[in-house]
Design a protein around this motif. Sequence first.
Motif, mmCIF file in Angstrom:
data_model
loop_
_atom_site.group_PDB
_atom_site.id
_atom_site.type_symbol
_atom_site.label_atom_id
_atom_site.label_comp_id
_atom_site.label_asym_id
_atom_site.label_seq_id
_atom_site.Cartn_x
_atom_site.Cartn_y
_atom_site.Cartn_z
ATOM 1 N N MET A 1 -2.278 16.090 -5.658
ATOM 2 C CA MET A 1 -3.414 16.423 -5.507
ATOM 3 C C MET A 1 -4.209 15.056 -5.947
ATOM 4 O O MET A 1 -4.046 14.459 -6.865
ATOM 5 N N SER A 2 -4.859 14.256 -4.960
ATOM 6 C CA SER A 2 -5.547 12.909 -5.375
ATOM 7 C C SER A 2 -6.805 12.974 -4.910
ATOM 8 O O SER A 2 -7.652 13.620 -4.293
ATOM 9 N N ARG A 3 -7.606 12.211 -5.815
ATOM 10 C CA ARG A 3 -9.246 12.108 -5.666
ATOM 11 C C ARG A 3 -9.405 10.523 -5.376
ATOM 12 O O ARG A 3 -8.655 9.531 -5.916
ATOM 13 N N PRO A 4 -10.174 10.172 -4.460
ATOM 14 C CA PRO A 4 -10.291 8.837 -3.868
ATOM 15 C C PRO A 4 -11.155 7.894 -4.771
ATOM 16 O O PRO A 4 -11.948 8.599 -5.692
ATOM 17 N N SER A 5 -11.004 6.814 -4.531
ATOM 18 C CA SER A 5 -12.034 5.920 -5.548
ATOM 19 C C SER A 5 -13.321 5.865 -4.999
ATOM 20 O O SER A 5 -13.631 6.115 -3.897
ATOM 21 N N GLY A 6 -14.079 5.144 -5.695
ATOM 22 C CA GLY A 6 -15.592 5.221 -5.361
ATOM 23 C C GLY A 6 -16.361 5.251 -6.588
ATOM 24 O O GLY A 6 -16.139 5.668 -7.727
ATOM 25 N N GLY A 7 -17.689 4.686 -6.404
ATOM 26 C CA GLY A 7 -18.450 4.475 -7.793
ATOM 27 C C GLY A 7 -19.077 5.960 -8.008
ATOM 28 O O GLY A 7 -19.198 7.011 -7.254
ATOM 29 N N THR A 8 -19.383 6.234 -9.279
ATOM 30 C CA THR A 8 -19.907 7.537 -9.691
ATOM 31 C C THR A 8 -21.486 7.153 -10.303
ATOM 32 O O THR A 8 -21.635 6.673 -11.045
ATOM 33 N N PRO A 9 -22.529 7.890 -9.478
ATOM 34 C CA PRO A 9 -23.910 7.655 -9.738
ATOM 35 C C PRO A 9 -24.261 8.218 -10.981
ATOM 36 O O PRO A 9 -23.471 9.111 -11.592
ATOM 37 N N LEU A 10 -25.092 7.734 -11.678
ATOM 38 C CA LEU A 10 -25.593 8.251 -12.977
ATOM 39 C C LEU A 10 -25.884 9.774 -12.938
ATOM 40 O O LEU A 10 -25.953 10.281 -14.115
ATOM 41 N N SER A 139 2.271 21.227 -17.892
ATOM 42 C CA SER A 139 1.404 21.857 -17.036
ATOM 43 C C SER A 139 0.967 20.928 -15.981
ATOM 44 O O SER A 139 0.992 21.320 -14.966
ATOM 45 N N LEU A 140 0.502 19.584 -16.523
ATOM 46 C CA LEU A 140 -0.322 18.931 -15.734
ATOM 47 C C LEU A 140 0.066 17.349 -16.066
ATOM 48 O O LEU A 140 0.075 16.977 -17.131
ATOM 49 N N LEU A 159 3.212 20.773 -12.610
ATOM 50 C CA LEU A 159 4.481 20.726 -12.829
ATOM 51 C C LEU A 159 5.075 22.304 -12.763
ATOM 52 O O LEU A 159 6.104 22.393 -12.500
ATOM 53 N N MET A 160 4.146 22.920 -13.168
ATOM 54 C CA MET A 160 4.407 24.601 -13.535
ATOM 55 C C MET A 160 3.893 25.573 -12.321
ATOM 56 O O MET A 160 4.565 26.648 -12.300
ATOM 57 N N GLU A 164 3.045 24.173 -5.475
ATOM 58 C CA GLU A 164 2.803 22.848 -5.144
ATOM 59 C C GLU A 164 4.083 22.296 -5.084
ATOM 60 O O GLU A 164 4.938 21.977 -5.991
ATOM 61 N N ALA A 165 4.349 21.754 -3.811
ATOM 62 C CA ALA A 165 5.480 21.027 -3.577
ATOM 63 C C ALA A 165 5.561 19.539 -4.265
ATOM 64 O O ALA A 165 4.647 18.920 -4.331
ATOM 65 N N ALA A 166 6.959 19.184 -4.551
ATOM 66 C CA ALA A 166 6.995 18.092 -5.193
ATOM 67 C C ALA A 166 6.696 16.844 -4.250
ATOM 68 O O ALA A 166 7.227 16.947 -3.230
ATOM 69 N N ALA A 167 5.829 15.822 -4.375
ATOM 70 C CA ALA A 167 5.793 14.790 -3.596
ATOM 71 C C ALA A 167 5.551 13.519 -4.105
ATOM 72 O O ALA A 167 5.554 13.527 -5.398
ATOM 73 N N THR A 168 5.777 12.348 -3.435
ATOM 74 C CA THR A 168 5.906 11.055 -4.088
ATOM 75 C C THR A 168 4.432 10.730 -4.221
ATOM 76 O O THR A 168 3.314 10.882 -3.598
#
Length: 688
Positions: A1-10, A139-140, A159-160, A164-168
């Motif tokens: 699972m990925s989270r994209p880049s980007g600014g975080t507002p206050l 676990s993570l 990992l546990m 969730e399939a193993a992915a590159t």
Amino acid sequence: MSRPSGGTPLSTPTDDPLFRERSHLASSRSALRAMREDVESLDIKDVTANWVNAAVLSRQIDDRIKALADLSDTPLFFGRLNYLHSPGADQAEGAEGEQFYIGRRHVHDADGDPMVIDWRAPVSQPFYRASKKDPLDISLRRRFGYTGGDLTAYEDEHLMDPAEAAATSKLLQQEIERPRVGPMRDIVATIQPEQDEIVRSGLGGTVCVQGGPGTGKTAVGLHRVAYLLYAHRERLARTGTLVIGPNKSFLHYIEQVLPALGELTVRQGTVDDLVAHVEVSGTDEAPAAVIKGDARMAEVLRRAIYSHVTIPTEPVMVVRGSRRWRVPAYELEAIVRELLDRDIRYGAAREALPQRIAHVVLVQMERSGEAPDDRVQDAVARNTAVKAAVKAVWPPVEPAKLVLRLLTDADFLAAHADGILDEDEQKTILWAKAVRSVKAAKWSSPDAVLIDEATDLVQRTHSLGHVVIDEAQDLSPMQYRAVGRRCTTGSATVLGDLAQGTTPWATRSWDEALAHLGKSDGVIEELTAGFRVPTDVITYASRLLPHIAPGLTPVASVRENPGFFDLRETVDTGEVVAACEELLRNEGSTGLIAADARIPVLAEALTAAGIGYIDPGEETTVETRLTLVPASLAKGLEYDYVVLDEPQAVVDGEPDERTGLRRLYVSLTRAVSGLIVTHTAPLPPQLA
């Protein structure tokens, strides 16, 4: 699972993972700054006994401050581990798991609680080793993505979770393929399990790593040094650590890796630096260099040195006051033969001889009723008659003078090379002209190694705790011996690729190399996964392997990006310059590699086109990202993009075809993202 880049507002809520991770990064940086300020504020005026202690402590404090530097464009941590249970706790008790951030150095808060764990710590190891098959109680595993020094993305691996399939890892791929400008950087965020196993191997054993282009063997060797310094800091602080590279350009390229990991005390140098007993101003033809680098020369030198010992035939008369003490010739002979049989160093035996003679005199004194002590024995050892006898029987030997005589006196060489070197070999290494003195001689690099061998036969060379030898495949047997002398009581990491051996004396097998190094029990590991060289490039270069290293396993690129590869038949250097201009439009560094003889022509063409360039080892800048590289200096270097000019000229620039093809293999595999091969002459048939 990925989270994209980007600014975080206050207004971002605190339950947002990216916001929390950025907050932890900011807190960790503040804690690191506080750690550095604590060291800077130390007052050592009242804790040092003298100026020597003060100077040593002051230097240690300066080194600590440098090690705690926060590099703004270098991530302070690159990963996070969530344990199911507390490490070391009894899992049967259901101990609650802990969370650790993994980074380049340890950082703790004001209470001493860790905020970032050093990547070398045992608790960090699962970051590199854990897998779906063997999660190691994790676990993570979370990886972080950065833009400059700003945390912009994260990627989770449960990992546990069987669902969730193993992915590159996309972030891992991005980090491996990230464009490079400037010197080599560390790989702590991308170390692979097979690399980590080598990095964390123990201090007591020697490891030899056979790795093709792009497998990360150099980085593995440097990170092993960093790990050993972490795990055995006190011992290695006493004994010392050394990294040996093939040339100054290469050493400049890698020199920032260990400091970036907080290690500032490791020496770096070449084999020539190690054996610099004389000034090197000459060169040898290949046949002479091969013979001088042959391990048989060690026995020739040993014979020549010990030929100075003369079996005594006259007694020694020691006069003390009104008494005379006679040491008969047969007793002197027994002492000399016993020292020779012990096979100790020439200089050590020479120092022991007067004490042995003095001991015989003391025995006679005791038999006559006297009670001599150690002071009397020392006085007898310094007696004029004893010193004269030692000088006649076991005279001093100057290593450089001895080697000079071997190389200029045919009879002296023949006497000590008999049965070792044949007549033609002896003629090959003899100098054509006589030389008046050591200073007047034009010594070559192989000559300096011979002098180093002779020096060690006279007096033991200081041994270090650990030595790393990179591009080791190009060392001669005598050079291996020179390095081995520096780690007789320590261990070594040997890094190289048999397919990239480009000297006439290149290593034929790692077992043979380890034997010359004095580490026959060393473990040989092979890295075959290519992380840095694109698939299309390594596939093309591997066509040469059957001709340069039959039986060697080809590198298999594990990169998702196949890279850019193009063969172009050109008319003139203008098209080569155009290829450079094309690649310079991309982000990252570009190298123009060519046969050494072609460098002046290409330099003139680049200048005429208004394209700035630097020499190998110099640091690229935003304005100047092109390096003009002679093929002889390309080994160990890498560039995002490469233009390789005239492959056949690279082959022809070497004394024989196999060496030329190996040089070409090196040149073809310097590209990380793309390669353009330009040629006017036909390509070598081995690339067909």
